[in-house]
Structure formats: structure tokens, C-alpha cells
Design a protein around this motif. Sequence first.
Motif, PDB file in Angstrom:
ATOM      1  N   PHE A 258      -2.354   4.329  15.621  1.00 18.57           N
ATOM      2  CA  PHE A 258      -3.780   4.587  15.848  1.00 18.57           C
ATOM      3  C   PHE A 258      -4.298   5.796  15.075  1.00 18.57           C
ATOM      4  O   PHE A 258      -5.499   5.922  14.847  1.00 18.57           O
ATOM      5  CB  PHE A 258      -4.045   4.788  17.344  1.00 18.57           C
ATOM      6  N   GLY A 259      -3.419   6.709  14.679  1.00 13.86           N
ATOM      7  CA  GLY A 259      -3.875   7.908  13.991  1.00 13.86           C
ATOM      8  C   GLY A 259      -3.573   7.919  12.509  1.00 13.86           C
ATOM      9  O   GLY A 259      -3.754   8.943  11.852  1.00 13.86           O
ATOM     10  N   ILE A 260      -3.125   6.799  11.958  1.00 15.84           N
ATOM     11  CA  ILE A 260      -2.628   6.768  10.581  1.00 15.84           C
ATOM     12  C   ILE A 260      -3.625   6.074   9.659  1.00 15.84           C
ATOM     13  O   ILE A 260      -4.259   5.080  10.013  1.00 15.84           O
ATOM     14  CB  ILE A 260      -1.273   6.038  10.534  1.00 15.84           C
ATOM     15  N   VAL A 261      -3.734   6.603   8.433  1.00 12.90           N
ATOM     16  CA  VAL A 261      -4.619   6.013   7.423  1.00 12.90           C
ATOM     17  C   VAL A 261      -4.098   4.636   7.011  1.00 12.90           C
ATOM     18  O   VAL A 261      -2.921   4.313   7.177  1.00 12.90           O
ATOM     19  CB  VAL A 261      -4.711   6.959   6.203  1.00 12.90           C
ATOM     20  N   GLY A 262      -4.998   3.818   6.458  1.00 16.88           N
ATOM     21  CA  GLY A 262      -4.714   2.409   6.205  1.00 16.88           C
ATOM     22  C   GLY A 262      -3.500   2.111   5.358  1.00 16.88           C
ATOM     23  O   GLY A 262      -2.809   1.114   5.582  1.00 16.88           O
ATOM     24  N   ASP A 263      -3.190   2.954   4.348  1.00 19.69           N
ATOM     25  CA  ASP A 263      -2.062   2.632   3.482  1.00 19.69           C
ATOM     26  C   ASP A 263      -0.733   2.642   4.226  1.00 19.69           C
ATOM     27  O   ASP A 263       0.224   2.026   3.791  1.00 19.69           O
ATOM     28  CB  ASP A 263      -2.011   3.584   2.287  1.00 19.69           C
ATOM     29  N   TYR A 264      -0.660   3.338   5.370  1.00 19.49           N
ATOM     30  CA  TYR A 264       0.547   3.301   6.189  1.00 19.49           C
ATOM     31  C   TYR A 264       0.610   2.034   7.048  1.00 19.49           C
ATOM     32  O   TYR A 264       1.638   1.761   7.655  1.00 19.49           O
ATOM     33  CB  TYR A 264       0.613   4.522   7.111  1.00 19.49           C
ATOM     34  N   SER A 265      -0.493   1.316   7.114  1.00 17.24           N
ATOM     35  CA  SER A 265      -0.547   0.097   7.918  1.00 17.24           C
ATOM     36  C   SER A 265      -0.250  -1.155   7.101  1.00 17.24           C
ATOM     37  O   SER A 265      -0.355  -2.272   7.613  1.00 17.24           O
ATOM     38  CB  SER A 265      -1.937  -0.029   8.572  1.00 17.24           C
ATOM     39  N   LEU A 266       0.090  -0.979   5.832  1.00 18.28           N
ATOM     40  CA  LEU A 266       0.447  -2.121   4.990  1.00 18.28           C
ATOM     41  C   LEU A 266       1.650  -2.858   5.586  1.00 18.28           C
ATOM     42  O   LEU A 266       2.559  -2.242   6.145  1.00 18.28           O
ATOM     43  CB  LEU A 266       0.800  -1.650   3.587  1.00 18.28           C
ATOM     44  N   SER A 267       1.682  -4.156   5.440  1.00 16.01           N
ATOM     45  CA  SER A 267       2.781  -4.960   5.986  1.00 16.01           C
ATOM     46  C   SER A 267       4.119  -4.607   5.357  1.00 16.01           C
ATOM     47  O   SER A 267       5.169  -4.858   5.944  1.00 16.01           O
ATOM     48  CB  SER A 267       2.492  -6.448   5.787  1.00 16.01           C
TER      49      SER A 267
END
Length: 544
Positions: free
Chosen positions: A510-519
Amino acid sequence: MTESKPPKVFISYAWEEDTKNWTREFAARLRSDGVDTILDQWHVIPGDSLPEFMEKSVSESDFVLVICTPAYKRKSESEHPSGVVYEKGVITGELFVKRNQRKFIPILQKGKWGNAAPSWILAKTYIDLSDDPYSKNNYMDLLRTLYSEREFAPPLGSKPDFSKPATKQKKRIKPVFVKKNSHHLKKTNIFVETIKTNVQKTVFGIVLIGFASLVVFGLPSLFSQTESAPEPTKTAEIIPSKITLDQPSETFTPLVPSKTSVPTRTPTNTTVPTLTPTKTSTPTPTPLPDAFSDIDPAGNPVSMRLVPEGEFIMGSNADDALAECKKNRDDQYCDINWFTNEEPPHIVDIDSFYIDQYEVTNTLYKACVEASVCKAPNEIASYTRPNYYWEPQFNNYPVINVDWFQAKAYCEWRGADLPSEAQWEKAARGTDARIYPWGDGISCGKVNYDGCAGDTKAVDSYESGKSPYGIYNMSGNVWEWVDDWYSAYPGNTTIDSRYGIDKVKRGGSFGIVGDYSLSSFRLSFFPDHDGSNTGFRCARDVTP
């Protein structure tokens, strides 16, 4: 006159969300007071070697502040490898070899001393900063210590000359000063003269009586007594007072940074397939797979989804991941070395398996704790909710503050296991190499990331952010432990000191920028790390 060099301080602490924030603010205050403070949150960047950073920081600093909390004690005394354990080895090595005790200053930040101090530091005196807000006097005491401005003993005098006879010192009488007023002065003089006359008369009378007594009674006895040795003067026996040290009754029962240790990119000479993920705004939907309802030993149903057997593309090109990073933040804050551990993209063929449709919830995890199989989470609070684990309104939210060992124990209790990296990534991105579980582009409508909600959300949130197999929150909400040890992909020749030491987390939080959410993004951590942004889900083989 040249200004003295400021004291250099390194801070060792356990990586917990609240302790991390407290330590950062504490370190910032020290720096504002002129103390050159070294903190991993500021001084470690992707590509750095954490062991090298720890060893260098401890060795080169004038002081090491050990932030003592129950979590620090637990991790320091654990048999499992972790950053705190590594730092403990570095610190105790210098403590017991160089005998430099005063370099290492314990700071009590949370809990009671006996519950927060590891055995190897328990006997040291400490600075108590556990109050909220912490004591200003105690903080100033720390600063005086760091700047060598504490009150020292007075200078040592010279040895007395014992060859000379001791001279009897006349008792000095403190003078009495009378206010210079004529009326008071006159009365005072009269009073003093009266006393003087009376004293003289009294003394003369006493002397006269004493002489007469001596003549009548004393002289004969003086000549009749024989000389005898004087009776020795009895000296009172000096018994030292007993000093009781207020030591804790508990006995023995390094600062895991949350920064990801990412290797420096090294050119790979191995020929690997060039597979560019298809990026379309409307990805081809995958037919909804079969559902499976698992039942845990306590009788709770757990919804699982089938991920069919077959090939998929695992990993990514670092250049593609870097380009996605630049869509979410300024170019200067994107580094290609963050993504080199995803290289090269390669084809993986795996068997069918089931994976939890949702992250493991507080309710499900409590059942394992009540069965005396699982340990309770290391903290009950979430990032913003102090009683998160126990409050019924968060029953359907992801369990957090659990390390890899706790997650593993829960899944095995269910007859399942943590998913492998390959299983997790296929469940997240399908067979068409999706950048995110839903396809392209990231927004708060599809995923809980980058402060969109500010804390965890229910595990069945974000219908539009499901993966191709109908699985929720494979991106954002909480990081998820997977089973694997951190290692290089086939064909990646980069050397990283964390290989074989760390476990892997996936999916962002929830606190991480989008590039860390990459699959495809991989985050390595010591297995005993936990936090308010870390949870998990389970997987199991298809039943024959």
C-alpha cells in the motif's frame, strides 16, 4: 582555531514500521544537533552490499547506538540469519576483541529493559528514550556523551608531605555581618560588651574553684598512682554498605534495513531469448479457471483458484522495467540496477496448482494461533490502526507483521505451502506476460499502492485489479512471501552477496510506488523480517 570534527554515529535497529519511523526522526534530530549520523535508510542504495555497509559503518564510527526493542532482542537472539544477527556478530566482535565498551551505547526505545535488551548488552548502562515524547534530559545526556562534554571528576591533587608534623588548624569562625545602622549597631555593641564581662567573671570563678580542688584532693593521689599503659581507643568497625544493582531478572532467552539489496548490473554474455511482453490496453481475457474450496484444520473454508499447467514468460528486460518506472516517478529516482535481478526473461513450464484467491486474513491466521501451531504476529498494529489484529472490523483484512517462518508454518498447517516464485508470477501475470495483473497502466482504482488508501484494505477489494485467474491483490496491498531462496535466474551472471541468504517478497504494498508493483519485480529480505506491509498467501498441488 579550527572547529573540532563532529562525532560520527551509526544506528543499529530492528526493521519494524514504527521503529523505522522513530529511528529516522531520532537520527534527523541528532544530525540537526551536529552529530554525523549514519542510517541505512539514507546511506544504502540499490546495488550496495549490506554486510559491507554494516561492517564499515560499525568500524569507522565513533559510537554505535543500539536501539533496543523487544523485536531487536528477539531477532538478535534468533538462530535464523538476519541483518540484526549479522550486525550483532560485527558489534560483539569489536566489543570482546577490542574491549571498546564505551563505543556502544544502548538506547531503550520500547518496552522494559529486560524485555528489550539482548543478553550481550544487558549489563551495560543505557539511555532511556522509551517515553513518548522521550525525555529531553535523557536526550541531552546522550548528546553530552557523544560530544565528550559530561561532568568529569575534579583534577587529582599532589601527595601530601607526610614527613612534616601535622599542625593543628584553628577552627575558623564564620564572621557575622551586622547591618550598618546606628540604632542596631549601638544595641549590638552594648549586648556584646555585656556578654564579654559576664564571660570573664565566669572564667575567673571556674579557675579559682578548680585550683582549690586540686590542692585538697588531687595532689596526694597524683603521687600515689603508678603509671599504666593507656587503654587503646576503640575504633568503630567500618562495614561497607551493600550496593544492589538494579539488574533485570530476565536472562538470555544487526538493523534489518528495508532497502532491497539489488546487485550492480553486470553484462551477461549468455545468449537469452528476446521476449518483449505484449503491452495492450485491453489484454485478452483468460477464461475463468476452476475454483477450489480448501478447508483448514479449524473448519474454515479458504477459496483457491486453479492455475493450469503450461509455459509462461518469467522475468523481464531491465530496460522495459526502467521505462515503466519513469512513468511513475522522475527519471532521477529510477535506477536500472533495481531491475537487473529480473533478467533475463525466460520460459518456464510448470504443473497445475491451486493458489489462494485472497491474501491470508487475520481470521484465518488466528485459527492457526489458537491451535498452538502458529506464533501470533510480532505486532498487533497496522500502519495507522493500533489494534488491527484484534478488532473485528479488520477480520477480512490481510494478516501482517509475520516473517517468512510464520507464513510457512501457517501454510503447512493447512496442508499447503508458500508458492514458489514461478507459481506466484504465473498466477499474477498469466501466459501473455502482463506488466500488471490486469494488463497495462496503474491507478488507485485497480490497486492499493503509493498511499492510495494509506493502509491495508480488505482482501476482496479491487475487482478490476484481478489477475487473469481471478486472484485478488497480486499487486499492492501487502508484500507477499514466496517459498524460494533469493538466487539469480538462469543466464544471469550477476554476483550478489544476498543470494542464498534472503528470501523473496512479491507484489508491492500500500505504501510502494508503482514500479515495485510490477508482476516481475523481486524484493529480497532476510527471512525473519516482518512489517506492517508484509503478508502472504498459500498454494498447493492439484489433488489427483
